[in-house]
Motif scaffolding. Structure first.
Motif, mmCIF file in Angstrom:
data_model
loop_
_atom_site.group_PDB
_atom_site.id
_atom_site.type_symbol
_atom_site.label_atom_id
_atom_site.label_comp_id
_atom_site.label_asym_id
_atom_site.label_seq_id
_atom_site.Cartn_x
_atom_site.Cartn_y
_atom_site.Cartn_z
ATOM 1 N N PRO A 1 0.824 -1.208 0.000
ATOM 2 C CA PRO A 1 0.000 0.000 0.000
ATOM 3 C C PRO A 1 0.860 1.261 0.000
ATOM 4 C CG PRO A 1 0.018 -1.019 2.173
ATOM 5 C CD PRO A 1 0.682 -1.986 1.259
ATOM 6 N N GLY A 2 0.391 2.287 -0.724
ATOM 7 C CA GLY A 2 1.082 3.576 -0.725
ATOM 8 C C GLY A 2 2.311 3.640 -1.595
ATOM 9 N N THR A 3 2.562 2.590 -2.401
ATOM 10 C CA THR A 3 3.773 2.573 -3.233
ATOM 11 C C THR A 3 3.506 3.025 -4.663
ATOM 12 O OG1 THR A 3 3.442 0.212 -3.711
ATOM 13 C CG2 THR A 3 4.901 0.777 -1.875
ATOM 14 N N GLY A 4 2.308 3.501 -4.926
ATOM 15 C CA GLY A 4 2.044 4.121 -6.222
ATOM 16 C C GLY A 4 1.659 3.162 -7.334
ATOM 17 N N LYS B 1 1.531 9.758 5.428
ATOM 18 C CA LYS B 1 0.810 10.425 6.512
ATOM 19 C C LYS B 1 -0.195 9.493 7.174
ATOM 20 C CE LYS B 1 1.175 14.972 4.290
ATOM 21 N NZ LYS B 1 0.410 16.064 3.620
ATOM 22 N N SER B 2 -0.506 8.394 6.508
ATOM 23 C CA SER B 2 -1.480 7.444 7.038
ATOM 24 C C SER B 2 -0.782 6.392 7.893
ATOM 25 C CB SER B 2 -2.227 6.753 5.898
ATOM 26 O OG SER B 2 -2.926 5.620 6.366
ATOM 27 N N ALA B 3 -1.236 6.251 9.140
ATOM 28 C CA ALA B 3 -0.683 5.206 10.008
ATOM 29 C C ALA B 3 -1.054 3.823 9.491
ATOM 30 C CB ALA B 3 -1.192 5.392 11.440
ATOM 31 N N ILE B 4 -2.183 3.732 8.759
ATOM 32 C CA ILE B 4 -2.566 2.442 8.174
ATOM 33 C C ILE B 4 -1.482 1.978 7.209
ATOM 34 C CG2 ILE B 4 -4.224 1.254 6.676
ATOM 35 C CD1 ILE B 4 -6.400 3.112 7.763
ATOM 36 N N VAL B 5 -1.081 2.866 6.305
ATOM 37 C CA VAL B 5 -0.054 2.520 5.313
ATOM 38 C C VAL B 5 1.276 2.233 5.995
ATOM 39 C CG1 VAL B 5 1.307 3.391 3.373
ATOM 40 C CG2 VAL B 5 -1.167 3.778 3.437
ATOM 41 N N MET B 6 1.697 3.112 6.885
ATOM 42 C CA MET B 6 2.992 2.946 7.530
ATOM 43 C C MET B 6 3.027 1.681 8.390
ATOM 44 S SD MET B 6 4.561 5.337 6.172
ATOM 45 C CE MET B 6 6.123 5.053 6.998
ATOM 46 N N ALA C 1 1.185 -0.993 7.957
ATOM 47 C CA ALA C 1 1.175 -2.171 7.076
ATOM 48 C C ALA C 1 2.600 -2.537 6.682
ATOM 49 C CB ALA C 1 0.323 -1.900 5.835
ATOM 50 N N HIS C 2 3.394 -1.534 6.342
ATOM 51 C CA HIS C 2 4.783 -1.795 5.954
ATOM 52 C C HIS C 2 5.627 -2.209 7.159
ATOM 53 C CE1 HIS C 2 4.688 -0.690 1.692
ATOM 54 N NE2 HIS C 2 3.743 0.177 2.041
ATOM 55 N N ARG C 3 5.356 -1.636 8.312
ATOM 56 C CA ARG C 3 6.070 -2.045 9.518
ATOM 57 C C ARG C 3 5.790 -3.526 9.814
ATOM 58 N NH1 ARG C 3 8.115 1.856 12.976
ATOM 59 N NH2 ARG C 3 7.879 0.421 14.731
ATOM 60 N N LEU D 1 -2.303 -10.673 9.427
ATOM 61 C CA LEU D 1 -2.476 -9.332 9.985
ATOM 62 C C LEU D 1 -2.246 -8.268 8.917
ATOM 63 C CD1 LEU D 1 -2.954 -7.536 12.475
ATOM 64 C CD2 LEU D 1 -0.495 -7.687 12.958
ATOM 65 N N TYR D 2 -1.218 -8.440 8.111
ATOM 66 C CA TYR D 2 -0.906 -7.499 7.034
ATOM 67 C C TYR D 2 -2.081 -7.382 6.068
ATOM 68 C CZ TYR D 2 1.306 -5.765 2.723
ATOM 69 O OH TYR D 2 1.608 -5.062 1.585
ATOM 70 N N THR D 3 -2.649 -8.525 5.682
ATOM 71 C CA THR D 3 -3.788 -8.511 4.756
ATOM 72 C C THR D 3 -4.971 -7.770 5.365
ATOM 73 O OG1 THR D 3 -3.094 -10.603 3.737
ATOM 74 C CG2 THR D 3 -5.400 -9.972 3.456
ATOM 75 N N ALA D 4 -5.251 -8.019 6.641
ATOM 76 C CA ALA D 4 -6.385 -7.360 7.296
ATOM 77 C C ALA D 4 -6.204 -5.850 7.337
ATOM 78 C CB ALA D 4 -6.561 -7.914 8.708
#
Length: 753
Positions: free
Chosen positions: A357-360, A501-506, A508-510, A709-712
């Motif tokens: 997510p968030g990688t364009g 800026k989205s904690a969801i995106v960040m 997910a990558h974490r 968890l990542y998928t959710a």
């Protein structure tokens, strides 16, 4: 609970009868009173004498009636019953007048004459010898149906399946069920090995019968396929087969740890000769495939290599110049990896673009589409589900279709589960470029169907997140293609400023990197609510969905909020959460009809999900006047909607899906639906929801892993709320052990020349 009653009576009239599942509404005459009866009474006719076991019920519209649990039928024994039976329409061409003449002429001997000497009927004015013979044939067929239904009832086969079985085998029904019951597994959709095995035991078929052993082996292979595998290691298959089929010997094998048995070995040899299974050795491990899965993986590998190697790059196009112009036209600035994706699409026959997510990915797709449009190339867009296709359309401004619709699925009109597509090697897709999104969801059989419709010279672009859960169906297509190293792959890894800026995106990558998510920061869209006891987790989720989130930002409890649970069972599993949320936001109400089916209550207003592909189910979209403005067939796994009405009198439940398709389900089809306030994370693939709530408490490690968890988390657009134990959340991040999926596409690709 109503007291059970048993009574004998005569069927007076048939009000309604569903020929597919046997559901019937009829009236009987009992002690001078006419009484309504409802239930599965396949093939029952007016005039028949019946013994009914059931219970009294009170319908809000139709009043007092008997709900039939069991029915025993016999032919009418009175002249009045015989006349009513013949006049019921059971025999085409015999109406009330002819029925009266026949019974008046032959009296109580009527049925014997029709069965044994039908040509004698020609004595009746208005009946020719030809007609007499036809009457005898139809009467005999009705007799065979009745006999078969009574026979099948002995083996606890429901009327729904009894009708299907009789339609398949006709007067051979009893012979097939008695002698070769395992044929039912192949021929009758919905009857599995265990039911056939139960029947086989009742009719006296031995445990070591070769048909039983072969059917059991195929059942195990099919079970593995249903869990995503395209093959089973031979040793695993042997162990499972001994445990299932020869359980009394299993413990002895368990001591030695060596699982070999001549009966199963012989079954494998016979199945191999019959081309039902393929046995191949990979890395010195013998592996057993269902034939269609082996050939599907092989065919997909061959077509991908052909598409990749035979494509001729357009050397006249100045790619770098066009890239600069595309950025100007779209008002964007592509990073190097996005530019590489665009270059690859214009240079290779097959390209995989993968990223989180968030990688364009969307920006990259739009840049690709812009370049292709300028080059006057025809493009087709597709995704595996309706929801994913809709999202693709919204992101690109172009029409995107489900892969099934793109391939023009030919819906089978029988009880088989076969898929056939009008688009294939003889009638390929007409386009220069085919772009498929959400590739992680595509299984090997669907990929094979797509590959058949693509020809050399066309380009294929496969887009997806390789870190998502794999497909529900068999295969590991996206991961295997990337793993093989044979298909050009571009990875998008840079997270863009707006997405960051989205904690969801960040988060997910974490999570994907094995780092714990950061929760509860001010202005965040990612929250963790600590709850130590499972009942507290459940009550908190109910509070969130019923009051807190609707008040927080006006989220709609039904449309905006989705609970994604790792598992089905337990206090915070899907099953219990659905019951609890249903009672909280759509409780029982005397003005709302409901239907209980296999322990689940479906109620008007409930949120439900279709849980398997059904290519035959008709749907319609209604206009403002209530008349259909569009009609079609096919409802797919993962489609969600709301129950808009339940019609008990005709056993029909109506669902309006998110895309406004209206579908009528017979009660016998309700195994295709489940409540969807909470769904498993697996079922959420390809979907996006404004708000996702994830219970994280306890469960088996195989269901509490990083991938899940990542998928959710990546399913949420605006808000993620996790509820439970922080230690469990951290364990999920730490647990990077995915369930091993047996597939061989990567091997096939690597071996292709």
């Amino acid at each position: 609970m109503s007291e059970q009653i048993v009574l004998e009576a005569t069927v007076e009239d048939i009000i309604f009868q569903n020929q597919e599942n046997g559901y019937t509404v009829c009236t009987i005459e009992y002690e001078g009173e006419e009484i309504s009866c409802v239930g599965e009474m396949a093939g029952i006719l007016a005039g028949e004498e019946v013994k009914i076991v059931g219970s009294w019920s009170n319908h809000p519209i139709y009043g007092k009636q008997i709900k039939v649990d069991l029915i025993e039928r016999s032919m009418p024994k009175t002249v009045q019953g015989m006349e009513k039976y013949l006049a019921s329409g059971v025999i085409k061409g015999i109406g009330a007048k002819i029925a009266k003449k026949i019974v008046k002429h032959f009296g109580l001997d009527t049925f014997r004459i029709i069965e044994e000497e039908p040509l004698v009927l020609a004595q009746i004015n208005g009946i020719s010898e030809k007609k007499a013979a036809e009457i005898g044939e139809v009467f005999h067929a009705q007799y065979e149906l009745r006999k078969a239904m009574l026979f099948l009832q002995e083996y606890n086969i429901t009327a729904t399946f009894a009708v299907k079985i009789y339609k398949q085998y006709k007067d051979q029904t009893m012979e097939v069920v008695k002698n070769t019951p395992y044929r039912l597994v192949d021929d009758i959709l919905g009857i599995g090995f265990k039911k056939a095995d139960e029947i086989a035991h009742q009719v006296g078929i031995a445990n070591d019968d070769p048909h039983r052993i072969k059917s059991g082996v195929l059942y195990i292979l099919s079970s593995f396929a249903n869990n995503g595998h395209t093959y089973v290691p031979r040793a695993t298959l042997m162990e499972d087969a001994i445990k299932l089929l020869l359980s009394e010997e299993y413990n002895a094998y368990l001591v030695t740890g060596k699982f070999e048995h001549p009966l199963i070995e012989n079954a494998l040899i016979e199945l191999t000769f019959a081309k039902q299974v393929i046995i191949k050795t990979y890395n010195e491990v013998p592996c057993v495939f269902l034939s269609y899965l082996y050939y599907s993986e092989q065919a997909v590998a061959r077509k991908l290599i052909d598409l990749a190697s035979l494509y001729q790059k357009d050397t006249h196009l100045d790619v770098e110049k066009e890239l600069v112009q595309t950025e100007k036209d779209l008002g964007i600035e592509l990073v190097e990896e996005q530019k590489e994706a665009v270059r690859s699409v214009l240079s290779y026959g097959v390209t995989v673009v993968t990223g989180g997510p968030g990688t364009g990915k969307t920006t990259t797709i739009n840049a690709i589409l812009h370049m292709l449009e300028k080059a006057s190339e025809d493009v087709l867009l597709a995704a595996p589900t309706g929801r994913a296709a809709k999202r693709m359309s919204e992101a690109t401004g172009m029409e995107a279709q489900t892969i099934h619709r793109l391939l023009e699925i030919n819906y089978m009109r029988d009880d088989s589960a076969k898929q056939m597509f009008n688009k294939n090697e003889d009638n390929p897709l007409e386009a220069d470029v085919i772009i498929v999104d959400e590739m992680s969801m595509v299984d090997i059989t669907l990929m094979n169907a797509l590959m058949k419709a693509v020809v050399e010279g066309q380009r294929l672009i496969l887009i997806g997140d390789a870190d998502q859960l794999p497909s529900v169906g068999a295969g590991n297509v996206l991961k295997d293609i990337i793993k093989s190293g044979r298909i050009h792959t571009v990875r998008l890894v840079q997270i863009f400023r707006q997405a960051s800026k989205s904690a969801i995106v960040m988060n997910a990558h974490r999570i994907n990197k094995g780092e714990y998510p950061v929760c509860n920061e001010k202005g965040s869209d990612f929250f963790f609510m600590k709850r130590g006891v499972q009942d507290e987790v459940k009550s908190t989720i109910i509070e969130l969905i019923k009051t807190r989130l609707p008040k927080y930002q006006g989220f709609d409890s039904l449309k905006d909020i989705q609970i994604l649970a790792p598992m089905r069972k337990g206090v915070v599993g899907v099953n219990e959460l659905n019951k609890a949320i249903q009672n909280a936001i759509n409780p029982f109400h005397e003005l709302k009809d409901e239907k209980e089916y296999r322990g689940v209550v479906f109620r008007e207003g409930d949120k439900v999900m279709q849980i398997k592909n059904n290519y035959n189910t008709p749907w319609k979209i209604l206009g403002k006047t209530g008349m259909p403005i569009e009609e079609g067939t096919g409802v797919f796994n993962g489609d969600c909607g709301i129950i808009t009405s339940i019609k008990e009198e005709i056993e029909v439940l109506v669902v309006t899906f998110d895309d406004q398709k209206v579908v009528e389900y017979e009660f016998s089809q309700l195994d295709e639906l489940e409540l969807a306030y909470a769904v498993t994370i697996h079922k959420s693939q390809g979907s996006e929801y404004p708000v996702v709530i994830i219970p994280v408490h306890s469960g088996p490690p195989m269901l509490l892993n990083r991938n899940l968890l990542y998928t959710a988390v990546t399913r949420a657009k605006k808000l993620v709320v996790t509820v439970g134990l922080e230690t469990t959340l951290q364990k999920m991040v730490d647990n990077n052990k995915e369930i091993e999926r047996y597939s061989s596409l990567a091997l096939h690709l690597a071996q292709m020349l």
